[in-house]
Write an enzyme that holds these catalytic residues in place. Structure first.
Site, PDB file in Angstrom:
ATOM      1  N   HIS A   1       0.801  -1.237   0.000  1.00 49.11           N
ATOM      2  CA  HIS A   1       0.000   0.000   0.000  1.00 49.11           C
ATOM      3  C   HIS A   1       0.829   1.281   0.000  1.00 49.11           C
ATOM      4  O   HIS A   1       0.275   2.382  -0.019  1.00 49.11           O
ATOM      5  CB  HIS A   1      -0.953   0.018   1.201  1.00 49.11           C
ATOM      6  CG  HIS A   1      -0.244   0.309   2.497  1.00 49.11           C
ATOM      7  ND1 HIS A   1       0.420  -0.667   3.195  1.00 49.11           N
ATOM      8  CD2 HIS A   1      -0.062   1.453   3.198  1.00 49.11           C
ATOM      9  CE1 HIS A   1       0.966  -0.142   4.273  1.00 49.11           C
ATOM     10  NE2 HIS A   1       0.696   1.150   4.300  1.00 49.11           N
TER      11      HIS A   1
HETATM   12  C1  UD1 Z   1      -1.755   5.459   6.346  1.00 46.22           C
HETATM   13  C2  UD1 Z   1      -0.401   5.909   6.889  1.00 46.22           C
HETATM   14  C3  UD1 Z   1       0.621   4.808   6.658  1.00 46.22           C
HETATM   15  C4  UD1 Z   1       0.155   3.473   7.189  1.00 46.22           C
HETATM   16  C5  UD1 Z   1      -1.208   3.158   6.574  1.00 46.22           C
HETATM   17  C6  UD1 Z   1      -1.749   1.856   7.064  1.00 46.22           C
HETATM   18  C7  UD1 Z   1       0.082   8.327   6.770  1.00 46.22           C
HETATM   19  C8  UD1 Z   1       0.843   9.360   6.047  1.00 46.22           C
HETATM   20  N1  UD1 Z   1       0.071   7.084   6.215  1.00 46.22           N
HETATM   21  O1  UD1 Z   1      -1.604   5.327   4.942  1.00 46.22           O
HETATM   22  O2  UD1 Z   1       1.812   5.142   7.319  1.00 46.22           O
HETATM   23  O3  UD1 Z   1       1.078   2.472   6.862  1.00 46.22           O
HETATM   24  O4  UD1 Z   1      -2.108   4.225   6.922  1.00 46.22           O
HETATM   25  O5  UD1 Z   1      -2.978   1.587   6.509  1.00 46.22           O
HETATM   26  O6  UD1 Z   1      -0.485   8.610   7.790  1.00 46.22           O
HETATM   27  N2  UD1 Z   1      -9.046   4.809   2.624  1.00 46.22           N
HETATM   28  C9  UD1 Z   1     -10.275   4.228   2.658  1.00 46.22           C
HETATM   29  N3  UD1 Z   1     -10.789   3.898   3.892  1.00 46.22           N
HETATM   30  C10 UD1 Z   1     -10.136   4.133   5.040  1.00 46.22           C
HETATM   31  C11 UD1 Z   1      -8.885   4.745   4.988  1.00 46.22           C
HETATM   32  C12 UD1 Z   1      -8.348   5.076   3.785  1.00 46.22           C
HETATM   33  O7  UD1 Z   1     -10.896   3.979   1.639  1.00 46.22           O
HETATM   34  O8  UD1 Z   1     -10.660   3.801   6.129  1.00 46.22           O
HETATM   35  C13 UD1 Z   1      -8.462   5.141   1.315  1.00 46.22           C
HETATM   36  C14 UD1 Z   1      -8.822   6.536   0.841  1.00 46.22           C
HETATM   37  O9  UD1 Z   1      -8.959   6.497  -0.523  1.00 46.22           O
HETATM   38  C15 UD1 Z   1      -7.587   7.337   1.201  1.00 46.22           C
HETATM   39  C16 UD1 Z   1      -6.498   6.327   0.989  1.00 46.22           C
HETATM   40  O10 UD1 Z   1      -7.060   5.073   1.404  1.00 46.22           O
HETATM   41  O11 UD1 Z   1      -7.461   8.458   0.413  1.00 46.22           O
HETATM   42  C17 UD1 Z   1      -5.262   6.605   1.784  1.00 46.22           C
HETATM   43  O12 UD1 Z   1      -5.565   6.758   3.165  1.00 46.22           O
HETATM   44  P1  UD1 Z   1      -4.604   7.629   4.113  1.00 46.22           P
HETATM   45  O13 UD1 Z   1      -5.099   7.601   5.509  1.00 46.22           O
HETATM   46  O14 UD1 Z   1      -4.358   8.923   3.483  1.00 46.22           O
HETATM   47  O15 UD1 Z   1      -3.223   6.873   4.052  1.00 46.22           O
HETATM   48  P2  UD1 Z   1      -2.859   5.332   3.985  1.00 46.22           P
HETATM   49  O16 UD1 Z   1      -2.363   5.008   2.637  1.00 46.22           O
HETATM   50  O17 UD1 Z   1      -3.941   4.475   4.550  1.00 46.22           O
END
Ligand code: UD1
Length: 368
Positions: A213
């Site tokens: 991811h």
């Molecule tokens: C975040 C952390 C990363 C961690 C990861 C574990 C930061 C910078 N990154 O990354 O260090 O390893 O979490 O999962 O804080 N989304 C959903 N549902 C959710 C959450 C996210 O659909 O419940 C999707 C959304 O499209 C979102 C994307 O995932 O835009 C990224 O989510 P985000 O929280 O920005 O970062 P992660 O890639 O999950």
């Protein structure tokens, strides 16, 4: 003593569960009033899907958050800013003595910044890890959090050395071990008595588990396509199970990669899994392919060979003492063959990865 405990994203939940348990245990039998710790739990809402958040609260026995800031997904600036705005209000109302943050996600850094500017002391659990790669958002979060925090709870000796090199006062650094291992030990019986792998037709030791991811692997369509192609080729040799993170799923769908991948039936794509099911998959795997931080540690502890598809790791102890290897995409098939032939790094015990880290953190907090 009153503390606020912050969690925001999936890997945070595994780190707060043992801490809360250790505080509850302390509070059931405080030796005197001074040794009671009152805590307020704040969920920033950085992760919000049921299978990225709620399931972990229920299975790890984490109480419902006292506050959910509901920030959701957004650009880094907007997400960080929204967390800060929401968290400042909570701090103003709750007036804690300490804020305890864990890990390296945006929520960790945002809440640290708010607390220190309000004169509230901050403890950082999992401090001192460095990939020395500032293209990783997590590295920026780690640097900022550690520069500001008052107590730096480290998981390994390399983390202490990183902090000392950065000029952190030795008295702030507390080597307490790895709190993720507390969770593993806490849940070990449940993990080992489950059979997630069977429900998807796998046999123990005869498949690999995949997670992917990181922005560096999934945000660039040509890199993601290459990853998908290589995984499909590996799956022709050994079955793979891939619980797909929402951000990866989104990118794969955008790039039209999902249908091609599931085709042979030997590469099983799943939605994100709860902790027990995921760890059950991992402990029964022949190997793991990942770009996650925590999984490098969990596989090392459980003795499962791990190939980390990254150029660097902030967790070098998993390579020097564990079962982890960094692996370029181009090497992946060769490395899998080596593992299938039994050529795997032998891990050894890692200092203070013993299931008692949370207890040590509580002890330090009470002494400060
Ligand atoms: C975040 C952390 C990363 C961690 C990861 C574990 C930061 C910078 N990154 O990354 O260090 O390893 O979490 O999962 O804080 N989304 C959903 N549902 C959710 C959450 C996210 O659909 O419940 C999707 C959304 O499209 C979102 C994307 O995932 O835009 C990224 O989510 P985000 O929280 O920005 O970062 P992660 O890639 O999950």
């Amino acid at each position: 003593m009153k503390i606020i405990i912050v969690a925001g994203a999936r890997p945070n939940f595994m780190k707060i569960a043992p801490l809360i348990r250790a505080i509850d245990r302390n509070n059931t039998n405080p030796t005197q009033d001074l040794t009671r710790i009152d805590y307020v739990l704040v969920h920033t809402g950085q992760h919000y899907d049921i299978d990225m958040s709620d399931v972990f609260f229920s299975e790890l026995g984490i109480p419902a958050p006292d506050f959910n800031l509901g920030v959701g997904s957004a650009s880094h600036a907007v997400q960080t800013a929204n967390i800060m705005i929401g968290f400042e209000k909570v701090c103003l109302d709750e007036k804690p003595d300490w804020v305890v943050v864990v890990g390296d996600v945006n929520s960790t850094m945002a809440c640290t910044l708010v607390a220190v500017k309000m004169g509230i002391k901050v403890g950082h659990v999992e401090a001192g890890l460095r990939s020395y790669d500032r293209q990783m958002p997590e590295e920026i979060n780690r640097l900022v959090t550690d520069a500001l925090a008052d107590l730096l709870f480290t998981p390994s000796r390399d983390a202490d050395e990183n902090l000392l090199r950065e000029g952190v006062a030795p008295g702030k650094i507390k080597f307490v071990g790895n709190i993720m291992i507390d969770t593993l030990e806490m849940m070990r019986t449940a993990i080992e008595s489950q059979s997630m792998y069977r429900s998807i037709g796998m046999e123990p030791g005869r498949y690999g588990t995949v997670t992917m991811h990181r922005p560096c692997n999934v945000d660039n369509p040509s890199v993601l396509k290459m990853i998908c192609e290589i995984l499909s080729e590996i799956a022709e040799v050994v079955p793979l199970v891939f619980p797909v993170h929402p951000r990866t799923r989104q990118k794969m769908e955008q790039d039209g990669l999902v249908s091609a991948m599931g085709k042979g039936g030997n590469l099983v794509l799943l939605d994100p899994l709860n902790y027990i099911s995921f760890m059950n998959l991992v402990v029964n795997s022949r190997f793991v392919i990942t770009d996650s931080g925590g999984i490098q540690e969990e596989t090392s502890y459980m003795g499962i060979p791990c190939l980390t598809v990254r150029e660097n790791t902030e967790r070098p102890v998993t390579i020097t003492s564990g079962t982890n290897q960094l692996c370029e995409l181009a090497q992946l098939k060769r490395k899998i063959n080596e593992i299938l032939q039994g050529r795997v790094p032998q891990g050894k015990d890692i200092e203070l990865w013993d299931g008692r880290t949370a207890e040590r953190i509580v002890k330090v907090l009470l002494e400060c």
